[in-house]
Design a protein around this motif. Sequence first.
Motif, PDB file in Angstrom:
ATOM      1  N   ARG A 157       0.825  -1.209   0.000  1.00  0.00           N
ATOM      2  CA  ARG A 157       0.000   0.000   0.000  1.00  0.00           C
ATOM      3  C   ARG A 157       0.862   1.263   0.000  1.00  0.00           C
ATOM      4  NH1 ARG A 157      -2.280  -4.102   2.624  1.00  0.00           N
ATOM      5  NH2 ARG A 157      -4.542  -4.417   2.527  1.00  0.00           N
TER       6      ARG A 157
ATOM      7  N   LEU B  78      -3.334   5.979   5.213  1.00  0.00           N
ATOM      8  CA  LEU B  78      -4.045   4.780   4.778  1.00  0.00           C
ATOM      9  C   LEU B  78      -5.554   4.983   4.877  1.00  0.00           C
ATOM     10  CD1 LEU B  78      -1.788   2.065   6.442  1.00  0.00           C
ATOM     11  CD2 LEU B  78      -2.001   2.527   3.995  1.00  0.00           C
ATOM     12  N   ALA B  79      -5.997   5.668   5.944  1.00  0.00           N
ATOM     13  CA  ALA B  79      -7.429   5.916   6.107  1.00  0.00           C
ATOM     14  C   ALA B  79      -7.956   6.831   5.002  1.00  0.00           C
ATOM     15  CB  ALA B  79      -7.696   6.526   7.482  1.00  0.00           C
TER      16      ALA B  79
ATOM     17  N   HIS C 202      -6.702   7.167   2.041  1.00  0.00           N
ATOM     18  CA  HIS C 202      -6.698   6.365   0.814  1.00  0.00           C
ATOM     19  C   HIS C 202      -7.936   5.485   0.743  1.00  0.00           C
ATOM     20  CE1 HIS C 202      -5.539   2.704  -1.530  1.00  0.00           C
ATOM     21  NE2 HIS C 202      -5.148   3.632  -2.380  1.00  0.00           N
ATOM     22  N   ARG C 203      -8.271   4.812   1.836  1.00  0.00           N
ATOM     23  CA  ARG C 203      -9.463   3.963   1.848  1.00  0.00           C
ATOM     24  C   ARG C 203     -10.732   4.780   1.594  1.00  0.00           C
ATOM     25  NH1 ARG C 203      -6.764   1.242   6.081  1.00  0.00           N
ATOM     26  NH2 ARG C 203      -7.844   2.527   7.631  1.00  0.00           N
ATOM     27  N   CYS C 204     -10.811   5.935   2.215  1.00  0.00           N
ATOM     28  CA  CYS C 204     -11.992   6.781   2.027  1.00  0.00           C
ATOM     29  C   CYS C 204     -12.126   7.244   0.575  1.00  0.00           C
ATOM     30  CB  CYS C 204     -11.928   7.990   2.957  1.00  0.00           C
ATOM     31  SG  CYS C 204     -12.182   7.605   4.700  1.00  0.00           S
TER      32      CYS C 204
ATOM     33  N   THR D  57     -10.932   5.858  -2.171  1.00  0.00           N
ATOM     34  CA  THR D  57     -11.304   4.752  -3.067  1.00  0.00           C
ATOM     35  C   THR D  57     -12.741   4.314  -2.823  1.00  0.00           C
ATOM     36  OG1 THR D  57     -10.270   3.203  -1.503  1.00  0.00           O
ATOM     37  CG2 THR D  57      -8.954   3.922  -3.383  1.00  0.00           C
ATOM     38  N   ALA D  58     -13.178   4.352  -1.547  1.00  0.00           N
ATOM     39  CA  ALA D  58     -14.571   3.999  -1.250  1.00  0.00           C
ATOM     40  C   ALA D  58     -15.543   4.977  -1.897  1.00  0.00           C
ATOM     41  CB  ALA D  58     -14.788   3.962   0.262  1.00  0.00           C
TER      42      ALA D  58
ATOM     43  N   HIS E  48     -10.982   6.461  -7.699  1.00  0.00           N
ATOM     44  CA  HIS E  48      -9.883   5.585  -8.127  1.00  0.00           C
ATOM     45  C   HIS E  48      -8.950   6.298  -9.104  1.00  0.00           C
ATOM     46  CE1 HIS E  48     -11.790   2.096  -6.235  1.00  0.00           C
ATOM     47  NE2 HIS E  48     -12.936   2.530  -6.724  1.00  0.00           N
TER      48      HIS E  48
END
Length: 711
Positions: free
Chosen positions: A277, A328-329, A331-333, A335-336, A340
């Motif tokens: 990641r 990382l958080a 990034h997750r948000c 992409t969610a 992208h």
Amino acid sequence: MPTRTEGSAPPGDRVVWADVAKGACIVLVVLWHVVVKDYLRIDWRVGLPVPGAWGLLGEQLLPLRMPLFFAISGVFAANAVARPWRVSGRSRIARNLYLYVIWLLVHTALLALAPGFPTDRATDPGELLAQLTVTPSNLWYLYALALYFVLAKALRRVHPAVLLMAAGALSAVAATGLLDSPGNRGQVYQNLVFFLAGVRLRPYLTRWADAASTRRLAGTGAAYAVALAAMALAGAQSWPGVYLLVSVLAVAFGLTAAARLARHRLAGPVLTRLGRRTLGVYVIHMPVLALLDRLLAAPVAGLDGPARALLVTVYPVVLTALVLALSLAVHRCLTALGAHWLFDLPRRRVHSNPEGETMPRTDAPVLPDRTHVEEAARALSGRVVRTPVLHSPAIDRLAGARVLLKAENLQDGGSYKMRGAMLAVGRLAAAGHTGVVAQSTGNHAVAVALAARRHGLAATVVLPVDAAPVKVDRARAAGARVVRAGTTVEERLAVARRIADVEGHPLVDAYDHPDVVAGQGSASLELIEEAARRGTPLDALVVPVGGGGGIAGACLAAAGTPIRVYGVEPVGCDSLARSLAAGRPTPVAPAPSLADGLRPGCVGDLPFAVARTAVRGVVRVDDDAIVEAFRLLLLDLKVLVEPSGAAGLAGALRLGEVAGAGGVARSGGGAPWPPEGRRQMTVGVVLTGGNVEAEVVARLAGDPMTVGVAA
């Protein structure tokens, strides 16, 4: 489930050490930025040399961080360099340049909100243009990756020694400060040699990591420390070649340390996950750090007493962990939320290609058709065995139909899987690939290994830990590296994808691959053609079902004919039957079965898309039925098949259970076969494989009352 590599150390050492190295490097990068851009700017007002110690530590790690990062990046890019420009240009060049431009604009906008934060930023259009072209910003890693790949590919015919000497000379001169290197241009000059070393010396670096030991770790660590001390005492950092030499020692130490950490029960998995990641952390962490600096610097500077003394020691570690977690958080948000495009090139509608590439589509994916099977048959002519079609009056009487048996157990590699493997691997070899990766319960792995050897490609195959020894031995004898992983397709696929990512080789899926489906279909096409030549055209075609590649190929081969296609699945391993009922691929928890090759947890997406409207029904057979068919073939036709191959005949003997029920898959009942008033029907059966253990043959050929899965 742990994995291991046949004949060597556990594959975790081979597969994860590169990810561990990347994870460790990104931690060190963030730590360095925390120290120099936040920690050392705080007035700690303590009588301890702790801030200076943190700054000194960061400086000592400078020869390690980015050189190791680029060496690992070169390892990952090694196979892509050998591929055609059209194959690798998008993912290795266009993607990195796109990400560099996008995130440079994002950083420029966000960091303008923190004018006091000490980092490279463009404050006018001229500076922004310079950062976009010849003076890379603090995102220079992405810029460098694209440039390095172009150079590595353009110069791949230059002898490695000449290329590395030239790149090393550039690095040595850049370290002296003699070259004009505004911004991060000097870093670009200095680290090219390490990327090229990763590309050109990958086998040596891999062997070095595989052989990592505690003694080597201590030795390389000591050499690195001594070199650092000597360079500092002599003030030799700007002497030509000195900094390069220290960096080489640092990379040797870093590779050894990464390989050792990969074996650590706690640190290994954490760094591995982080190493996969790194992109999100790399592009996001600077704005996050700028925000935290603005929020925390003043309150921390105002602390007094023991809290200050404690925090001055641990603050870099705590803030580094916080920056990593927040990055990382974020990034997750993102992409969610569907952003992208911030982390990859925008794509038109795509469908996944099991070769590891992504194929853009402007409309829905085009499924293979009968033309593809016919093309596959022509391509495979003379390259695979045209196996015989067998017939037994005794079997006809039991089945109530004429049964023609396609003896693919006599195929090269012992199964019809050779057809799909030869087609897929042959096309990959023609496209410039130098190796392949595959996973299966056995037969597909053996076939891919043989096909790779014929085409001069390297092969790594992932088999379950309980794979039949005969299949493991055949794969290894064909020259493949054998990795054992778990007992489910999910576990094997995860390991296979990791290996494919690390080695840069495409993954040849066992059934969710258009070439594999078309290749397997050539067996059914030959059976259809042979039955017609004999004057007994097929009325039905029966194929055992695992992941679905074989029955999908049979459906394509029978397309445009009145032939009805039926699948056969072991009881409790009936993903296709359940998928047809549900209208979508439906996973099952496979039950124990003698037919080890028919136990994938779910039929593949591509096979299901082909079969959903073409399959007339599915016959479920138990182990007793499989043993009955096995004994018939062995004793009446003197043909040796594996239980998965015998399942096809077991299904044909019970075809009336579904044929008389309008094609509805069920386990019992149904009208007689053939229907009353009809001529004798002709049923084709594909005997899919013959890779079976001698002990299993002895057991199944004996008293059927003593046969059991656990026997």
